[in-house]
Design an enzyme around this catalytic site. Structure first.
Site, PDB file in Angstrom:
ATOM      1  CB  VAL A 102       2.202  -6.653  -0.293  1.00 56.42           C
ATOM      2  CG1 VAL A 102       1.790  -5.964   0.996  1.00 56.42           C
ATOM      3  CG2 VAL A 102       0.978  -6.991  -1.125  1.00 56.42           C
TER       4      VAL A 102
ATOM      5  N   GLY B   2       9.586  -0.968  -2.189  1.00 58.89           N
ATOM      6  CA  GLY B   2       9.637   0.485  -2.179  1.00 58.89           C
ATOM      7  C   GLY B   2       9.312   1.020  -0.797  1.00 58.89           C
TER       8      GLY B   2
ATOM      9  CE1 TYR C  42       3.645   3.811  13.726  1.00 54.54           C
ATOM     10  CE2 TYR C  42       3.420   1.953  15.222  1.00 54.54           C
ATOM     11  CZ  TYR C  42       4.135   2.633  14.254  1.00 54.54           C
ATOM     12  OH  TYR C  42       5.329   2.122  13.808  1.00 54.54           O
TER      13      TYR C  42
END
Length: 305
Positions: free
Chosen positions: A225, A220, A52
């Site tokens: 969202v 997906g 990250y």
């Protein structure tokens, strides 16, 4: 906030985990306010990964929370390793080096939980076992888990790894619920009956492995969202209706839907917005009825046989 035991361990964790993948989008003051707000709300479980922000997210978090020994004992830290540029790597050397880097960036001596991030096709489970043994005996990692793994991959690890696998982080949301729909549509001739993950949800429940849903608001694979999205009018209408009944936001209901499942899941939320963070945490206090859970499930386009 309500808590659960993480897998078969004695570790008591909040039912909502705070994902830190996007903390590098905040400035210093914003990051400090974010982690402080989480702590004030009882959300002291923070999920990281060495990839990250190329590692910067862990550094930013450590600075934002002003990491020291007193702070460390008040929080639960989870991080993940195994993803490298263009490959996955569960070799002993990589796992050990990754953990050392994670600990340095987080300014701590130990992780509460280490997850193997995505399945490595070249995994040698004997090496993983050696790495886990060394990490546990040195005190660097207290609990171990996986992410995005199916039952047979976990079983292969368990053949060699002596430590319990306490968590499996998997993509799951109202609109990405194949691990649920396949169980509902057993033996049916429709798309929902396709078992894509080896009944991983049932496997985790049978083996006391906590499912940690990631991207609980996405449809997906990171396509966007579903909340407030014109692509899902029926779903949003139903969520808004139920949110109004409980006096909460649609965000709260989306997380409450996951928490209503008897698997005792621990959703990992990735928002950096303070209001949405608090809305997610409020889901701990909302228990949907069976009827409401199924109404939301069907409104998302999921079918019942």
């Amino acid at each position: 906030m309500k808590t659960i035991k993480l897998g078969s361990s004695s570790l008591e964790v909040p039912v909502v985990a705070v994902g830190c993948m996007r903390i590098n989008s905040l400035d210093k003051n914003e990051a400090e306010r974010f982690v402080q707000t989480a702590l004030e709300q009882g959300a002291n479980f923070f999920d990281h990964a060495d990839i990250y922000g190329g590692g910067t997210c862990e550094e930013i978090f450590a600075d934002a929370i002003h990491m020291n020994s007193d702070v460390r004992e008040q929080i639960i830290l989870q991080s993940k390793c195994g993803i490298r540029q263009g490959m996955f790597d569960f070799s002993k050397e990589h796992i050990l080096n990754s953990v050392d880097g994670i600990l340095k960036r987080l300014k701590t001596d130990y992780l509460d939980v280490l997850l193997l991030h995505r399945p490595d096709a070249l995994v040698e489970p004997e090496e993983v076992a050696e790495a886990f043994e060394q990490l546990e005996s040195s005190g660097k990692v207290r609990h171990f888990g996986v992410s995005n793994q199916n039952p047979m991959q976990i079983q292969l690890l368990k053949k060699f790894v002596k430590q319990p696998i306490v968590a499996n982080q998997l993509q799951l949301s109202i609109t990405n619920a194949t691990m649920i729909s396949a169980g509902i549509n057993v033996n049916m001739e429709n798309e929902s009956a396709v078992n894509r993950d080896g009944s991983v949800l049932d496997f985790c429940r049978l083996n006391d492995i906590t499912v940690q849903p990631w991207s609980p608001f996405q449809y997906g694979f990171f396509e966007g969202v579903f909340l407030g999205n014109d692509k899902f009018p029926e779903l949003n209408k139903k969520i808004d209706e139920i949110a109004g009944k409980y006096g909460v936001t649609n965000t709260t209901i989306a997380i409450a839907w996951l928490l209503r499942h008897p698997a005792n899941m621990q959703p990992v939320i990735g928002t950096m917005n303070l209001e949405r963070l608090q809305d997610c945490i409020k889901a701990s206090d909302v228990t949907l009825t069976r009827e409401e859970w199924y109404e939301i499930y069907r409104a998302a386009g999921n079918i019942l046989p």
